[in-house]
Motif scaffolding. Structure first.
Motif, short mmCIF file in Angstrom:
data_model
loop_
_atom_site.label_atom_id
_atom_site.label_comp_id
_atom_site.label_asym_id
_atom_site.label_seq_id
_atom_site.Cartn_x
_atom_site.Cartn_y
_atom_site.Cartn_z
N GLU A 16 -28.62 -12.68 -0.45
CA GLU A 16 -27.64 -11.93 0.53
C GLU A 16 -28.14 -10.43 0.32
OE1 GLU A 16 -23.65 -12.59 0.23
OE2 GLU A 16 -23.67 -14.77 0.71
N VAL A 17 -28.29 -9.80 1.46
CA VAL A 17 -28.41 -8.21 1.79
C VAL A 17 -27.26 -7.60 2.51
CG1 VAL A 17 -30.97 -8.47 0.97
CG2 VAL A 17 -30.01 -8.28 3.59
N VAL A 18 -27.15 -6.43 2.35
CA VAL A 18 -26.15 -5.50 3.18
C VAL A 18 -26.98 -4.40 3.88
CG1 VAL A 18 -24.23 -4.15 3.11
CG2 VAL A 18 -24.34 -5.98 1.45
N ILE A 19 -26.72 -4.26 4.95
CA ILE A 19 -27.60 -3.37 6.06
C ILE A 19 -27.03 -2.11 5.69
CG2 ILE A 19 -28.00 -2.47 8.46
CD1 ILE A 19 -29.08 -5.46 7.48
N ASP A 20 -27.95 -1.15 5.21
CA ASP A 20 -27.55 0.33 4.70
C ASP A 20 -27.78 1.22 5.91
OD1 ASP A 20 -26.99 1.99 2.51
OD2 ASP A 20 -29.06 2.88 2.64
N VAL A 27 -34.90 -0.96 9.78
CA VAL A 27 -33.50 -1.37 9.25
C VAL A 27 -33.93 -1.22 7.61
CG1 VAL A 27 -32.15 -3.43 8.61
CG2 VAL A 27 -33.31 -3.26 10.73
N SER A 28 -32.74 -0.64 7.07
CA SER A 28 -32.95 -0.33 5.47
C SER A 28 -31.88 -1.16 5.10
CB SER A 28 -32.67 0.96 5.39
OG SER A 28 -32.70 1.06 3.86
N TYR A 29 -32.11 -2.12 3.90
CA TYR A 29 -31.14 -2.97 3.58
C TYR A 29 -30.98 -2.87 1.93
CZ TYR A 29 -35.26 -6.06 3.31
OH TYR A 29 -36.29 -6.74 2.70
N ALA A 34 -25.94 -3.91 -5.00
CA ALA A 34 -26.96 -2.99 -5.34
C ALA A 34 -26.60 -1.63 -5.04
CB ALA A 34 -28.43 -3.12 -5.23
N GLU A 35 -26.94 -0.43 -5.59
CA GLU A 35 -26.99 0.75 -4.89
C GLU A 35 -28.16 1.44 -4.44
OE1 GLU A 35 -25.05 3.34 -8.00
OE2 GLU A 35 -23.78 1.85 -8.46
N LYS A 36 -29.21 0.91 -4.67
CA LYS A 36 -30.53 1.41 -4.03
C LYS A 36 -31.17 0.34 -2.77
CE LYS A 36 -35.08 3.14 -5.72
NZ LYS A 36 -36.00 3.27 -6.55
N ALA A 37 -31.54 0.85 -2.13
CA ALA A 37 -32.24 0.18 -0.83
C ALA A 37 -33.43 -0.73 -1.35
CB ALA A 37 -32.56 1.16 0.44
N VAL A 38 -33.24 -1.91 -1.01
CA VAL A 38 -34.48 -2.74 -1.39
C VAL A 38 -35.72 -2.23 -0.46
CG1 VAL A 38 -35.36 -5.07 -1.21
CG2 VAL A 38 -32.86 -4.83 -1.86
N ARG A 39 -35.63 -2.03 0.90
CA ARG A 39 -36.84 -1.80 1.74
C ARG A 39 -36.35 -1.36 3.04
NH1 ARG A 39 -41.05 -6.64 2.89
NH2 ARG A 39 -42.13 -5.01 3.88
N THR A 40 -37.11 -0.89 3.78
CA THR A 40 -36.69 -0.55 5.23
C THR A 40 -38.16 -0.93 5.81
OG1 THR A 40 -36.03 1.74 4.29
CG2 THR A 40 -36.92 1.48 6.74
N VAL A 41 -37.75 -2.15 7.00
CA VAL A 41 -38.60 -2.49 7.74
C VAL A 41 -38.39 -2.52 8.96
CG1 VAL A 41 -39.16 -4.45 5.74
CG2 VAL A 41 -37.24 -4.68 7.48
N ARG A 42 -39.32 -2.94 10.10
CA ARG A 42 -39.29 -2.99 11.26
C ARG A 42 -38.10 -3.82 11.56
NH1 ARG A 42 -41.93 0.65 13.67
NH2 ARG A 42 -43.85 1.47 13.00
N LYS A 43 -37.38 -3.50 12.81
CA LYS A 43 -36.29 -4.53 13.07
C LYS A 43 -36.90 -5.88 13.59
CE LYS A 43 -32.64 -1.88 15.15
NZ LYS A 43 -31.85 -1.66 16.32
#
Length: 56
Positions: A16-20, A27-29, A34-43
């Motif tokens: 599970e991930v949360v949209i940041d 999209v960054s999630y 967690a407190e730190k973003a996993v990744r930023t990717v194209r929608k």
């Protein structure tokens, strides 16, 4: 539609991930809890790899 704070599920792993953060193209999630973003990717890439938790 993707919205900040929503929970999505990675289809390959079930994680599970949360949209940041979102923009018109990106999209960054972060992993749930967690407190730190996993990744930023194209929608379109994000929506291919994840499904909304509400779609179960």
């Amino acid at each position: 539609m993707i919205e900040v704070g929503q929970t999505w599920i990675e289809q390959a792993t079930g994680d599970e991930v949360v949209i940041d953060w979102i923009s018109d193209e990106l999209v960054s999630y972060l992993k749930a809890g967690a407190e730190k973003a996993v990744r930023t990717v194209r929608k379109f890439v994000f929506m291919q790899d994840f499904r909304s938790k509400g779609d179960e």
